[in-house]
Motif scaffolding. Sequence first.
Motif, PDB file in Angstrom:
ATOM      1  N   GLU A 271       0.807  -1.259  -0.080  1.00 33.77           N
ATOM      2  CA  GLU A 271      -0.167   0.142  -0.144  1.00 33.77           C
ATOM      3  C   GLU A 271       0.732   1.198   0.051  1.00 33.77           C
ATOM      4  O   GLU A 271       0.590   2.286  -0.825  1.00 33.77           O
ATOM      5  N   ALA A 272       2.165   1.163   0.776  1.00 37.08           N
ATOM      6  CA  ALA A 272       2.912   2.335   0.820  1.00 37.08           C
ATOM      7  C   ALA A 272       3.405   2.638  -0.524  1.00 37.08           C
ATOM      8  O   ALA A 272       3.748   3.814  -1.057  1.00 37.08           O
ATOM      9  N   ARG A 273       4.011   1.497  -1.205  1.00 37.14           N
ATOM     10  CA  ARG A 273       4.713   1.485  -2.412  1.00 37.14           C
ATOM     11  C   ARG A 273       3.834   2.276  -3.385  1.00 37.14           C
ATOM     12  O   ARG A 273       4.110   2.883  -4.189  1.00 37.14           O
ATOM     13  N   LYS A 275       1.168   4.296  -2.974  1.00 40.31           N
ATOM     14  CA  LYS A 275       1.031   5.750  -2.549  1.00 40.31           C
ATOM     15  C   LYS A 275       2.470   6.386  -3.209  1.00 40.31           C
ATOM     16  O   LYS A 275       2.300   7.592  -3.838  1.00 40.31           O
ATOM     17  N   GLU A 278       2.095   6.618  -6.985  1.00 37.92           N
ATOM     18  CA  GLU A 278       1.185   7.507  -7.271  1.00 37.92           C
ATOM     19  C   GLU A 278       1.826   8.937  -7.167  1.00 37.92           C
ATOM     20  O   GLU A 278       1.471   9.872  -7.879  1.00 37.92           O
ATOM     21  N   ALA A 279       2.492   9.209  -6.142  1.00 38.78           N
ATOM     22  CA  ALA A 279       3.212  10.494  -5.609  1.00 38.78           C
ATOM     23  C   ALA A 279       4.253  10.989  -6.981  1.00 38.78           C
ATOM     24  O   ALA A 279       4.232  11.816  -7.332  1.00 38.78           O
TER      25      ALA A 279
END
Length: 336
Positions: A271-273, A275, A278-279
């Motif tokens: 999930e962090a990857r 994000k 996406e950033a």
Amino acid sequence: MESSFVVIVAIGIASLFGLWIILYFIPVGLWFSALLSGVRISLIQLVFMRWRKVPPSVIVTAMINATKAGLTITRDELEAHYLAGGRVKLVVNALISADKANIPLNFKAATAIDLAGRDVFEAVQMSVNPKVINTPPVAAVAKDGIQLIAKARVTVRANIRQLVGGAGEETILARVGEGVVSSIGSADSHKSVLENPDSISKVVLSKGLDSGTAFEILSIDIADIDVGKNIGAQLQMDQANADKNIAQAKAEERRAMAVANEQEMKAKAQEARAKVIEAEAEIPKAIADSFRSGNLGVMDYYKFQNIQADTRMRDSIAEPQQKPKQGPKGTDSPLK
């Protein structure tokens, strides 16, 4: 002539039949036997017995036996007991045996025992000659965990006074088995029981197991005693196996929780990857907006590209070099 002969034959047959009827209802031979034996009974009484459906031979024979043995039993008592469903012959034989053995037993008590369904004659014989009852194998465990299997022989004598309403042999066997189990169970070691089997007999006899029964216990002898399983060790093994299974279940539970936590952390990392990606996708849009607004020049963009190229070069240098793949004959396969 022939008709007269037939008439004579018919009269003879009728006479024989009539004589049989007379002798059946008036047992002269039985009356004569009673008279010779000293039993006073009239022919009318014998006839009345037939009408009351009481076999005269049973009553007269019982009265003759009792009179010869010196007992005084009336005809009315024997008839009443027969009509009540009793066994007259057994009662008289029991009274004769009890009188000869000096056992206190009267006619009323004997008939009560007989009507209760017990064999009064056998009970009198058991009072004279005690009976030995063999108990089934009784298994018990001493305090040290060793199982012992004992067999006992119980010598009992009939208790005439408690035959009516008293418990039977099954109760004696049950009580003796219970006493053997409690005696062995209270022993500190099975060796002490093997050394002194008579200790079981003493403990069992001291409990008064014959109370309320139709027997009187004379002795309890341990006929055989064998060593069985080590129940204590078996219980400990079973407990150890149960503890092991519980520990394995708890370990499996902790492993499953660890695996679940690991999967949860992997999901959070993904999930962090996502994000981060996406950033990063917003960077080209920001650069384009900077170009349009004049905040970013061409030289600045080239410098940014050079910095990215340098960063990728350093990353490739920092990664370990991969070994070349071997071909079919050990030669290095060309990198594509």
